[in-house]
Design an enzyme around this catalytic site. Sequence first.
Site, PDB file in Angstrom:
ATOM      1  N   TYR A 213       0.804  -1.126  -0.127  1.00 54.10           N
ATOM      2  CA  TYR A 213       0.131  -0.055  -0.053  1.00 54.10           C
ATOM      3  C   TYR A 213       0.922   1.123   0.023  1.00 54.10           C
ATOM      4  CZ  TYR A 213       0.797  -1.186   4.750  1.00 54.10           C
ATOM      5  OH  TYR A 213       1.269  -1.540   6.371  1.00 54.10           O
TER       6      TYR A 213
ATOM      7  N   TYR B 212       0.893   5.301   0.954  1.00 52.83           N
ATOM      8  CA  TYR B 212       0.460   6.345   1.827  1.00 52.83           C
ATOM      9  C   TYR B 212       0.047   7.446   0.986  1.00 52.83           C
ATOM     10  CZ  TYR B 212       0.607   3.605   6.346  1.00 52.83           C
ATOM     11  OH  TYR B 212       0.514   3.083   7.092  1.00 52.83           O
TER      12      TYR B 212
ATOM     13  N   TYR C 118       4.517   0.793   1.542  1.00 50.82           N
ATOM     14  CA  TYR C 118       5.024  -0.460   2.579  1.00 50.82           C
ATOM     15  C   TYR C 118       4.223  -1.613   2.172  1.00 50.82           C
ATOM     16  CZ  TYR C 118       6.221   3.041   6.366  1.00 50.82           C
ATOM     17  OH  TYR C 118       6.739   4.020   7.320  1.00 50.82           O
TER      18      TYR C 118
ATOM     19  N   ARG D 128      13.795  -0.248   5.668  1.00 49.12           N
ATOM     20  CA  ARG D 128      13.925  -0.830   6.939  1.00 49.12           C
ATOM     21  C   ARG D 128      12.855  -2.104   6.491  1.00 49.12           C
ATOM     22  NH1 ARG D 128      13.180  -0.704  12.315  1.00 49.12           N
ATOM     23  NH2 ARG D 128      11.183  -1.032  13.251  1.00 49.12           N
TER      24      ARG D 128
ATOM     25  N   GLU E 164       7.072  -1.331  18.670  1.00 46.66           N
ATOM     26  CA  GLU E 164       8.404  -1.516  18.155  1.00 46.66           C
ATOM     27  C   GLU E 164       9.606  -1.508  19.193  1.00 46.66           C
ATOM     28  OE1 GLU E 164       9.135  -0.388  14.202  1.00 46.66           O
ATOM     29  OE2 GLU E 164       7.151  -1.379  13.704  1.00 46.66           O
TER      30      GLU E 164
HETATM   31  C1  FER Z   1       3.118   0.778   8.472  1.00 47.72           C
HETATM   32  C2  FER Z   1       3.490   1.913   9.139  1.00 47.72           C
HETATM   33  C3  FER Z   1       4.437   2.045  10.047  1.00 47.72           C
HETATM   34  C4  FER Z   1       3.708  -0.271   8.616  1.00 47.72           C
HETATM   35  C5  FER Z   1       4.824  -0.174   9.561  1.00 47.72           C
HETATM   36  C6  FER Z   1       5.241   0.849  10.098  1.00 47.72           C
HETATM   37  C7  FER Z   1       4.076  -2.536   7.821  1.00 47.72           C
HETATM   38  C8  FER Z   1       6.535   0.800  11.007  1.00 47.72           C
HETATM   39  C9  FER Z   1       7.432   1.932  10.828  1.00 47.72           C
HETATM   40  C10 FER Z   1       8.686   1.802  11.620  1.00 47.72           C
HETATM   41  O1  FER Z   1       8.862   0.888  11.893  1.00 47.72           O
HETATM   42  O2  FER Z   1       9.350   2.861  11.665  1.00 47.72           O
HETATM   43  O3  FER Z   1       1.964   0.793   7.788  1.00 47.72           O
HETATM   44  O4  FER Z   1       3.343  -1.458   8.260  1.00 47.72           O
END
Ligand code: FER
Length: 170
Positions: free
Chosen positions: A17, A19, A25, A47, A70
């Site tokens: 997707y 943004y 992402y 990442r 995280e």
């Molecule tokens: C998302 C938005 C943010 C996502 C992961 C993150 C996998 C993580 C961000 C980060 O670790 O900095 O849609 O989906």
Amino acid sequence: MSIPLTVEDFIGTELIYTYDNGWEYELYVKNRDTIDYRIFSGMVGGRWVKDQKVFLDMLLPGVFKLSWSEPTGTDVSLCFMLAEKRTHGTIFFPKWVHDFPAITVCYQNDYIPLMEESRLKYDTYPKFDVSEFSTITFMKNCGANNEKVVAQAPYDGMADDIRSGKLTFN
Ligand code: FER
């Protein structure tokens, strides 16, 4: 594919997707409480992460919420509205991730101690908050616990290779 309506249907889904701010992402719903993901572009493009534990809830049939914290200290809450091919994401970045995004641009699983050290060493506040809708450009069921889906670093053109079927994982 038909739209996943239940949590059981949603498990195993690989999604790409973009943004509305341009960040792209990929997320794989590995099982009931685990995701793997890759970030193609944006503040922390490059990442990638496996085995992030998440809350996963169905809000309505075909509408799912995923939320997690995280090792970096970043908090993420996403809502997937599959019939509409749209998502909404809210991301609460600690100040340090915004100041030094490159520290987090890695295969995080190999650098968990560095993430935990950095979140203590650098500033958390004020947080950098992002609230954005996205458009789903790819959706496929790859089965649960498929380690092949997110198994290599993102590269330029990878999302296109997945969408075109040049790169498949099942
Ligand atoms: C998302 C938005 C943010 C996502 C992961 C993150 C996998 C993580 C961000 C980060 O670790 O900095 O849609 O989906």
